[in-house]
Design a protein around this motif. Structure first.
Motif, mmCIF file in Angstrom:
data_model
loop_
_atom_site.group_PDB
_atom_site.id
_atom_site.type_symbol
_atom_site.label_atom_id
_atom_site.label_comp_id
_atom_site.label_asym_id
_atom_site.label_seq_id
_atom_site.Cartn_x
_atom_site.Cartn_y
_atom_site.Cartn_z
ATOM 1 N N HIS A 416 0.836 -1.201 0.000
ATOM 2 C CA HIS A 416 0.000 0.000 0.000
ATOM 3 C C HIS A 416 0.872 1.253 0.000
ATOM 4 C CE1 HIS A 416 -3.372 2.637 0.867
ATOM 5 N NE2 HIS A 416 -2.757 3.073 1.955
ATOM 6 N N GLU A 417 1.904 1.284 0.806
ATOM 7 C CA GLU A 417 2.787 2.452 0.841
ATOM 8 C C GLU A 417 3.522 2.625 -0.485
ATOM 9 O OE1 GLU A 417 3.858 2.921 5.580
ATOM 10 O OE2 GLU A 417 5.302 1.902 4.285
ATOM 11 N N ILE A 418 3.934 1.521 -1.073
ATOM 12 C CA ILE A 418 4.609 1.594 -2.375
ATOM 13 C C ILE A 418 3.655 2.128 -3.439
ATOM 14 C CG2 ILE A 418 5.630 0.202 -4.210
ATOM 15 C CD1 ILE A 418 6.780 -1.596 -1.984
ATOM 16 N N ALA A 419 2.391 1.680 -3.411
ATOM 17 C CA ALA A 419 1.398 2.166 -4.378
ATOM 18 C C ALA A 419 1.139 3.662 -4.201
ATOM 19 C CB ALA A 419 0.103 1.382 -4.225
ATOM 20 N N ALA A 423 1.953 6.522 -7.229
ATOM 21 C CA ALA A 423 0.969 7.486 -7.719
ATOM 22 C C ALA A 423 1.533 8.898 -7.763
ATOM 23 C CB ALA A 423 -0.273 7.454 -6.824
ATOM 24 N N GLN A 424 2.614 9.149 -6.981
ATOM 25 C CA GLN A 424 3.234 10.472 -6.952
ATOM 26 C C GLN A 424 4.626 10.470 -7.591
ATOM 27 O OE1 GLN A 424 3.108 12.287 -3.026
ATOM 28 N NE2 GLN A 424 1.261 11.171 -2.476
ATOM 29 N N GLY A 425 4.968 9.376 -8.273
ATOM 30 C CA GLY A 425 6.283 9.287 -8.882
ATOM 31 C C GLY A 425 7.399 9.088 -7.881
ATOM 32 N N ARG A 426 7.077 8.484 -6.724
ATOM 33 C CA ARG A 426 8.057 8.243 -5.672
ATOM 34 C C ARG A 426 8.084 6.754 -5.355
ATOM 35 N NH1 ARG A 426 5.374 12.160 -1.367
ATOM 36 N NH2 ARG A 426 7.043 11.399 -0.012
ATOM 37 N N GLU A 427 9.125 6.314 -4.667
ATOM 38 C CA GLU A 427 9.227 4.894 -4.354
ATOM 39 C C GLU A 427 8.218 4.462 -3.300
ATOM 40 O OE1 GLU A 427 13.003 3.179 -3.562
ATOM 41 O OE2 GLU A 427 14.020 4.335 -5.111
ATOM 42 N N ARG A 428 7.887 5.357 -2.380
ATOM 43 C CA ARG A 428 7.008 5.004 -1.268
ATOM 44 C C ARG A 428 6.538 6.287 -0.595
ATOM 45 N NH1 ARG A 428 6.871 0.636 2.404
ATOM 46 N NH2 ARG A 428 8.616 -0.307 1.281
ATOM 47 N N VAL A 429 5.334 6.244 -0.011
ATOM 48 C CA VAL A 429 4.871 7.274 0.909
ATOM 49 C C VAL A 429 4.480 6.566 2.195
ATOM 50 C CG1 VAL A 429 3.126 9.012 1.426
ATOM 51 C CG2 VAL A 429 4.096 8.877 -0.875
#
Length: 444
Positions: A416-419, A423-429
């Motif tokens: 979920h964090e990776i997704a 979505a923001q062009g980052r590896e993880r949030v």
């Protein structure tokens, strides 16, 4: 005879390395990694600044251990509330406590409790997205003091000086990014009480200070002293030599006019936090090296105007219920990992590893060797330990009343964090609220 079962309380690096070594050394052991948070990895996840990409490689290695056969992750379970010591004794042959150190050591100087004075551990937990700390942080100070000469002090200085938008390539949590966007700090002053050869920065951490084009690193010449002990340290240690060389480069460099500055002050010891209703400054005493690496005060004082102070003078472990604890040293009393009672006698089947065993010092390599020592003691004792009253591995899960995050649940939260990041062009949030972490772990 049923396979031996061991509980490891704490799924940070110390606990995970202990579980890994134990599973490698004993062909039939079953290990439960019991963690109070819904996610594993401890200070690697919650004690490191988000702009440290090399930490990702450590997490990959820890991931592989958590996914091993005969190791079970049991998250969102707190020792002392969800599980008591008697519960662990009834279900496991042995218990290893690896709960680390998350509190701040105190700094006993006047004014340290004024509003605007903060502990490093609290701030680190905030910017690392820990679920159990407030979502907001006061960042209205334009001038800030950081007291300490270790990597945590540098992390704090960098996070306060570096613009928030430069963090958007990292896994920084949304609330932390929004908070840092409001940060007013322009000048961050780092104070070390000894000289350039005695500070505890690692070369890589020190070099990272100058990676942002928005930050000038200014080393002040006052206190930049090299005595006989300093020269010996430089000659015998490559790491010390690299640190001193890097400091010298900053000492000789001309400021670029960047909008943010990190000032490094050497041989200055904090004496008092100044202010009446809130922090207004920091008073330090100039120190002088004594030729053996120690310092003494000169009686000369310097007042630096600041509106916030962060003490980064070390972490401290917390006392665990029903276990002996050395409050002065901040560790569980032990002999080579065997927990000792008040009379110095080993408690059967009770072990400790990591910072709560040896104190909050050392890097990952020390954690591995520390775990190996504890596992050697456990394996030496294992045949003589009384078998647990309950042998069914599933019984402990049935005993627990609250929601548990197992390995599959952690995998769902991780995905979920990776997704969110993709979505923001980052590896993880990183997800911060505990209820959102639990929902993600359940696939909701």
């Amino acid at each position: 005879m049923t396979d031996p079962r061991v509980a490891v309380v704490g799924a940070g690096p110390a606990g995970i390395y202990a579980a890994d070594i134990l599973a490698q050394e004993h062909p039939r052991v079953l290990v439960d990694l019991i963690e109070r948070l819904p996610a594993p990895f401890g200070l690697v996840r919650y004690g490191v600044a988000p702009d440290h990409p090399r930490i990702k490689e450590i997490i990959k290695a820890l991931h592989r251990v958590v996914n091993r056969d005969r190791i079970r992750f049991v998250g969102n379970v707190a020792y002392g509330t969800d599980l008591k010591l008697d519960d662990l004794r009834r279900h496991y042959d042995a218990v290893i406590f690896a709960t680390g150190a998350m509190a701040d050591r105190s700094l006993d100087i006047p004014g340290i409790d004024l509003p605007g004075s903060h502990g490093a551990a609290d701030f680190v937990s905030w910017y690392a997205g820990h679920p159990d700390v407030p979502r907001d942080w006061p960042l209205d100070a334009r001038e800030v003091a950081v007291v300490g000469a270790g990597n945590v002090a540098l992390d704090i200085a960098r996070m306060l000086a570096k613009p928030a938008d430069e963090q958007l390539s990292t896994e920084i949590a949304d609330n932390v990014y929004q908070g840092l966007k409001l940060n007013q700090a322009t000048d961050v002053h780092v104070f070390a009480r000894r000289g350039p050869a005695q500070i505890k920065f690692t070369p890589m951490e020190l070099r990272e200070l100058s990676h942002s084009p928005s930050v000038d690193v200014i080393v002040h010449p006052e206190g930049f002293e090299i005595d006989d002990a300093s020269q010996a340290a430089i000659s015998s240690s490559k790491s010390t030599r690299l640190v001193v060389d890097t400091l010298l480069k900053h000492l000789d460099a001309e400021p670029t006019g960047a909008p943010h500055r990190i000032h490094i002050h050497l041989c200055q010891a904090p004496i008092e936090v100044l202010g009446t209703d809130r922090v207004e400054g920091l008073r330090t005493e100039r120190m002088q090296l004594q030729g053996d690496g120690t310092v003494k005060g000169t009686g000369e004082y310097v007042d630096t105007p600041v509106q916030a102070v962060y003490r980064a003078v070390g972490y401290l472990s917390s006392h665990l219920p029903e276990l002996p604890f050395d409050h002065q040293a901040g560790v569980i009393t032990n002999d080579r990992g065997r927990i000792l009672d008040l009379d110095g006698v080993p408690l059967p089947g009770m072990y400790v590893t990591g910072w709560i065993k040896r104190g909050p010092v050392g890097l990952i390599g020390h954690t591995k060797s520390d775990a190996a020592e504890t596992i050697a003691s456990l394996l030496q004792d294992l045949d003589q330990l009384p078998r647990p009253e309950i042998s069914d591995p599933e019984a402990i899960l049935e005993h627990l009343a609250g929601p548990i995050v197992d390995r599959d649940g952690w995998a769902r939260l991780d995905a979920h964090e990776i997704a969110l990041g993709q979505a923001q062009g980052r590896e993880r949030v990183k997800v911060v609220p505990r209820d959102e972490m639990l929902n993600a772990a359940r696939g909701r």
